[in-house]
Design a protein around this motif. Structure first.
Motif, PDB file in Angstrom:
ATOM      1  N   VAL B   4      -4.993   3.531  -4.994  1.00 32.77           N
ATOM      2  CA  VAL B   4      -4.069   4.379  -5.761  1.00 32.77           C
ATOM      3  C   VAL B   4      -2.877   3.614  -6.320  1.00 32.77           C
ATOM      4  O   VAL B   4      -2.169   4.094  -7.188  1.00 32.77           O
ATOM      5  N   TYR B   5      -2.651   2.389  -5.805  1.00 34.06           N
ATOM      6  CA  TYR B   5      -1.460   1.657  -6.249  1.00 34.06           C
ATOM      7  C   TYR B   5      -1.645   0.178  -5.944  1.00 34.06           C
ATOM      8  O   TYR B   5      -2.086  -0.187  -4.862  1.00 34.06           O
ATOM      9  N   GLN B   6      -1.347  -0.667  -6.938  1.00 34.15           N
ATOM     10  CA  GLN B   6      -1.357  -2.111  -6.693  1.00 34.15           C
ATOM     11  C   GLN B   6       0.058  -2.627  -6.855  1.00 34.15           C
ATOM     12  O   GLN B   6       0.625  -2.560  -7.957  1.00 34.15           O
ATOM     13  N   GLY B   7       0.657  -3.079  -5.773  1.00 34.39           N
ATOM     14  CA  GLY B   7       2.049  -3.527  -5.833  1.00 34.39           C
ATOM     15  C   GLY B   7       2.178  -5.034  -5.706  1.00 34.39           C
ATOM     16  O   GLY B   7       1.180  -5.750  -5.637  1.00 34.39           O
ATOM     17  N   LYS B   8       3.412  -5.501  -5.677  1.00 38.44           N
ATOM     18  CA  LYS B   8       3.656  -6.935  -5.575  1.00 38.44           C
ATOM     19  C   LYS B   8       3.284  -7.468  -4.198  1.00 38.44           C
ATOM     20  O   LYS B   8       2.770  -8.560  -4.066  1.00 38.44           O
ATOM     21  N   THR B   9       3.546  -6.675  -3.167  1.00 41.14           N
ATOM     22  CA  THR B   9       3.299  -7.163  -1.804  1.00 41.14           C
ATOM     23  C   THR B   9       2.260  -6.337  -1.054  1.00 41.14           C
ATOM     24  O   THR B   9       1.907  -6.687   0.062  1.00 41.14           O
ATOM     25  N   LYS B  10       1.843  -5.200  -1.651  1.00 42.07           N
ATOM     26  CA  LYS B  10       0.780  -4.448  -0.975  1.00 42.07           C
ATOM     27  C   LYS B  10      -0.013  -3.583  -1.961  1.00 42.07           C
ATOM     28  O   LYS B  10       0.496  -3.194  -3.012  1.00 42.07           O
ATOM     29  N   ASP B  11      -1.268  -3.322  -1.568  1.00 42.98           N
ATOM     30  CA  ASP B  11      -2.087  -2.351  -2.290  1.00 42.98           C
ATOM     31  C   ASP B  11      -2.186  -1.120  -1.409  1.00 42.98           C
ATOM     32  O   ASP B  11      -2.145  -1.214  -0.179  1.00 42.98           O
ATOM     33  N   VAL B  12      -2.299   0.025  -2.047  1.00 40.39           N
ATOM     34  CA  VAL B  12      -2.331   1.284  -1.298  1.00 40.39           C
ATOM     35  C   VAL B  12      -3.620   2.039  -1.633  1.00 40.39           C
ATOM     36  O   VAL B  12      -3.961   2.222  -2.803  1.00 40.39           O
ATOM     37  N   TYR B  13      -4.337   2.449  -0.582  1.00 42.14           N
ATOM     38  CA  TYR B  13      -5.560   3.233  -0.726  1.00 42.14           C
ATOM     39  C   TYR B  13      -5.334   4.617  -0.145  1.00 42.14           C
ATOM     40  O   TYR B  13      -4.488   4.797   0.733  1.00 42.14           O
ATOM     41  N   GLU B  14      -6.137   5.568  -0.632  1.00 40.61           N
ATOM     42  CA  GLU B  14      -6.037   6.945  -0.158  1.00 40.61           C
ATOM     43  C   GLU B  14      -7.286   7.268   0.634  1.00 40.61           C
ATOM     44  O   GLU B  14      -8.385   6.903   0.223  1.00 40.61           O
ATOM     45  N   ASP B  15      -7.135   7.957   1.757  1.00 39.78           N
ATOM     46  CA  ASP B  15      -8.273   8.285   2.611  1.00 39.78           C
ATOM     47  C   ASP B  15      -7.965   9.610   3.308  1.00 39.78           C
ATOM     48  O   ASP B  15      -7.132   9.656   4.208  1.00 39.78           O
ATOM     49  N   ASP B  17      -6.248  12.619   4.522  1.00 40.67           N
ATOM     50  CA  ASP B  17      -4.829  12.979   4.525  1.00 40.67           C
ATOM     51  C   ASP B  17      -3.929  11.754   4.690  1.00 40.67           C
ATOM     52  O   ASP B  17      -2.726  11.875   4.839  1.00 40.67           O
ATOM     53  N   CYS B  18      -4.534  10.555   4.689  1.00 41.33           N
ATOM     54  CA  CYS B  18      -3.735   9.363   4.970  1.00 41.33           C
ATOM     55  C   CYS B  18      -3.753   8.348   3.839  1.00 41.33           C
ATOM     56  O   CYS B  18      -4.585   8.385   2.946  1.00 41.33           O
ATOM     57  N   LEU B  19      -2.768   7.434   3.903  1.00 37.29           N
ATOM     58  CA  LEU B  19      -2.746   6.275   3.022  1.00 37.29           C
ATOM     59  C   LEU B  19      -3.043   5.046   3.865  1.00 37.29           C
ATOM     60  O   LEU B  19      -2.638   4.968   5.031  1.00 37.29           O
ATOM     61  N   ILE B  20      -3.775   4.106   3.273  1.00 34.18           N
ATOM     62  CA  ILE B  20      -3.999   2.822   3.937  1.00 34.18           C
ATOM     63  C   ILE B  20      -3.247   1.763   3.129  1.00 34.18           C
ATOM     64  O   ILE B  20      -3.460   1.633   1.930  1.00 34.18           O
ATOM     65  N   PHE B  21      -2.336   1.059   3.779  1.00 32.70           N
ATOM     66  CA  PHE B  21      -1.627  -0.044   3.118  1.00 32.70           C
ATOM     67  C   PHE B  21      -2.356  -1.344   3.449  1.00 32.70           C
ATOM     68  O   PHE B  21      -2.664  -1.606   4.616  1.00 32.70           O
ATOM     69  N   HIS B  22      -2.591  -2.155   2.412  1.00 32.63           N
ATOM     70  CA  HIS B  22      -3.151  -3.493   2.602  1.00 32.63           C
ATOM     71  C   HIS B  22      -2.060  -4.493   2.214  1.00 32.63           C
ATOM     72  O   HIS B  22      -1.667  -4.577   1.056  1.00 32.63           O
ATOM     73  N   PHE B  23      -1.544  -5.226   3.203  1.00 32.02           N
ATOM     74  CA  PHE B  23      -0.408  -6.127   2.956  1.00 32.02           C
ATOM     75  C   PHE B  23      -0.889  -7.486   2.442  1.00 32.02           C
ATOM     76  O   PHE B  23      -1.753  -8.118   3.061  1.00 32.02           O
ATOM     77  N   LYS B  24      -0.320  -7.938   1.325  1.00 34.28           N
ATOM     78  CA  LYS B  24      -0.734  -9.186   0.676  1.00 34.28           C
ATOM     79  C   LYS B  24       0.183 -10.352   1.058  1.00 34.28           C
ATOM     80  O   LYS B  24       1.230 -10.157   1.688  1.00 34.28           O
ATOM     81  N   ASP B  25      -0.217 -11.546   0.663  1.00 30.91           N
ATOM     82  CA  ASP B  25       0.536 -12.750   1.058  1.00 30.91           C
ATOM     83  C   ASP B  25       1.597 -13.181   0.052  1.00 30.91           C
ATOM     84  O   ASP B  25       2.161 -14.273   0.164  1.00 30.91           O
ATOM     85  N   ASN B  26       1.881 -12.336  -0.946  1.00 28.08           N
ATOM     86  CA  ASN B  26       2.865 -12.717  -1.976  1.00 28.08           C
ATOM     87  C   ASN B  26       4.280 -12.816  -1.409  1.00 28.08           C
ATOM     88  O   ASN B  26       4.678 -12.033  -0.554  1.00 28.08           O
ATOM     89  N   ILE B  27       5.017 -13.793  -1.939  1.00 29.20           N
ATOM     90  CA  ILE B  27       6.405 -14.010  -1.526  1.00 29.20           C
ATOM     91  C   ILE B  27       7.330 -13.536  -2.653  1.00 29.20           C
ATOM     92  O   ILE B  27       7.079 -13.808  -3.819  1.00 29.20           O
ATOM     93  N   LEU B  28       8.398 -12.834  -2.276  1.00 27.85           N
ATOM     94  CA  LEU B  28       9.360 -12.327  -3.268  1.00 27.85           C
ATOM     95  C   LEU B  28      10.559 -13.253  -3.410  1.00 27.85           C
ATOM     96  O   LEU B  28      10.919 -13.975  -2.480  1.00 27.85           O
ATOM     97  N   GLY B  29      11.167 -13.217  -4.592  1.00 28.53           N
ATOM     98  CA  GLY B  29      12.352 -14.032  -4.812  1.00 28.53           C
ATOM     99  C   GLY B  29      13.148 -13.557  -6.002  1.00 28.53           C
ATOM    100  O   GLY B  29      12.851 -12.520  -6.600  1.00 28.53           O
ATOM    101  N   PHE B  30      14.168 -14.327  -6.313  1.00 30.19           N
ATOM    102  CA  PHE B  30      15.029 -14.049  -7.463  1.00 30.19           C
ATOM    103  C   PHE B  30      15.237 -15.367  -8.198  1.00 30.19           C
ATOM    104  O   PHE B  30      15.583 -16.369  -7.584  1.00 30.19           O
ATOM    105  N   GLU B  31      14.967 -15.369  -9.499  1.00 34.71           N
ATOM    106  CA  GLU B  31      15.069 -16.594 -10.313  1.00 34.71           C
ATOM    107  C   GLU B  31      14.324 -17.758  -9.640  1.00 34.71           C
ATOM    108  O   GLU B  31      14.872 -18.850  -9.463  1.00 34.71           O
TER     109      GLU B  31
END
Lengths: 219, 219
Positions: B4-15, B17-31
């Protein structure tokens, strides 16, 4: 008479207990397009300074008649007027009747142009930083204004909103937004700076009036 | 199971009544510099996703133990966990113990790095607009959250601030800021999304801990 500040639309001189504002002919805009809500100088128009002074004198007197304290003292000539000195609070207090300008740019698709708002926003007065929005808790904790002063600025701004709304409605016009600045003098908050076509947006039949058209409204 | 959603650090699945979060290895930063308060993907680090999940599980359980309702249900594997579905409120609620990161960039010289604040700020969750700051009156008038929900989010955020402060202090560390997200479920507000090294800044002897160092603190 000592020059104390050179601004985009006015220079400010100090004289005994008073300030003298000298209004210039610079026009403000955003991305090179004339916009009374804009923050950059995009050109000059002969007579603009004297028009702004006429508007400012008119609106400050309108507020004073309605019990709001301002720093306006008297006009000196076409371009200059005398104001009471006050300790400037480095905030712009914005009243938005409806969504327009920077509010639309800031929040994109979640807001419709001219959507009804009736909200107050504070921005930090700092050109180099682009006058950033600031929340009330930050205003207080950074020592910019006390909690009591924030409440008093909001109370005065709501009263000014009512006065300006009634004034423009009585002339078949609609005010969209305006900004005020405040200063401290003898333990009291005064509305300072200017109130003119450069500090408000007014609409007639779906079009925002140009600053010189605001002058026609009050003359 | 539906993505249902592809984010910067996680993808979200629907199942169901629940959501399943899949946590990715991306690192966040600024500039292009790693910064847990940053908003852009600047690289990958093997194992980061599973570390974030461990942290999120730990902090959500810590909140639940202290009477704060969250949407965490249970871990599924190294990278996945199950969460309750909730209607997401598109805000980030930021608690700033001290001035750091975007707050310093926003207000420049009027604020000193690490100046004490203890304030809450709201930003509109919208990457394309750069998650702009939004004042409470605008949150309400734009229909993002009711006045009561704003007060409840602030009450919960202050309670979370106290819990996290005590937790890190007991380990000789200092929390500088963190952000929460909220969702509605059955007429109740839940803390949703994640709470991890990506959503807080913690200092040890004047240095901000890296996200993987937060993991060492809780293990």
């Amino acid at each position: 008479m000592r020059l104390v500040y050179q601004g985009k639309t006015k220079d400010v001189y100090e004289d005994d207990d008073c300030l003298i504002f000298h209004f210039k002919d610079n026009i403000l805009g955003f991305e090179s397009k004339e916009d009374t809500g804009g923050n950059e100088v995009i050109g000059r128009r002969e007579g603009k300074g004297s028009a702004i002074l006429k508007e400012t004198e008119f609106f400050f007197k309108l507020l004073e008649e309605n019990g709001i304290r301002t720093h306006f003292v008297e006009r000196i000539n076409e371009r200059r007027a005398k104001f009471l000195k006050a300790e400037k609070i480095p905030l712009e207090v914005i009243y938005r009747f409806k969504a327009y300008g920077s509010f639309l740019r800031r929040y994109g698709k979640i807001v419709k142009p001219l959507q009804k708002l009736d909200i107050i926003e504070f921005t930090l007065k700092d050109d180099a930083l682009g006058d950033p929005l600031i929340c009330e808790e930050a205003v207080e904790k950074l020592g910019i204004a006390s909690k009591e002063e924030i409440e008093e600025m909001k109370r005065i701004t709501r009263k000014v909103a009512q006065i300006l709304k009634e004034f423009f409605e009585s002339r078949g016009l609609e005010i969209i937004d305006f900004k005020l600045e405040f200063g401290r003098r003898n333990g009291e908050l005064l509305v300072i700076d200017e109130i003119s076509g450069d500090t408000m947006r007014v609409m007639k039949e779906g079009q925002v009036l140009k600053q010189e058209e605001i002058l026609e409204v009050i003359e």
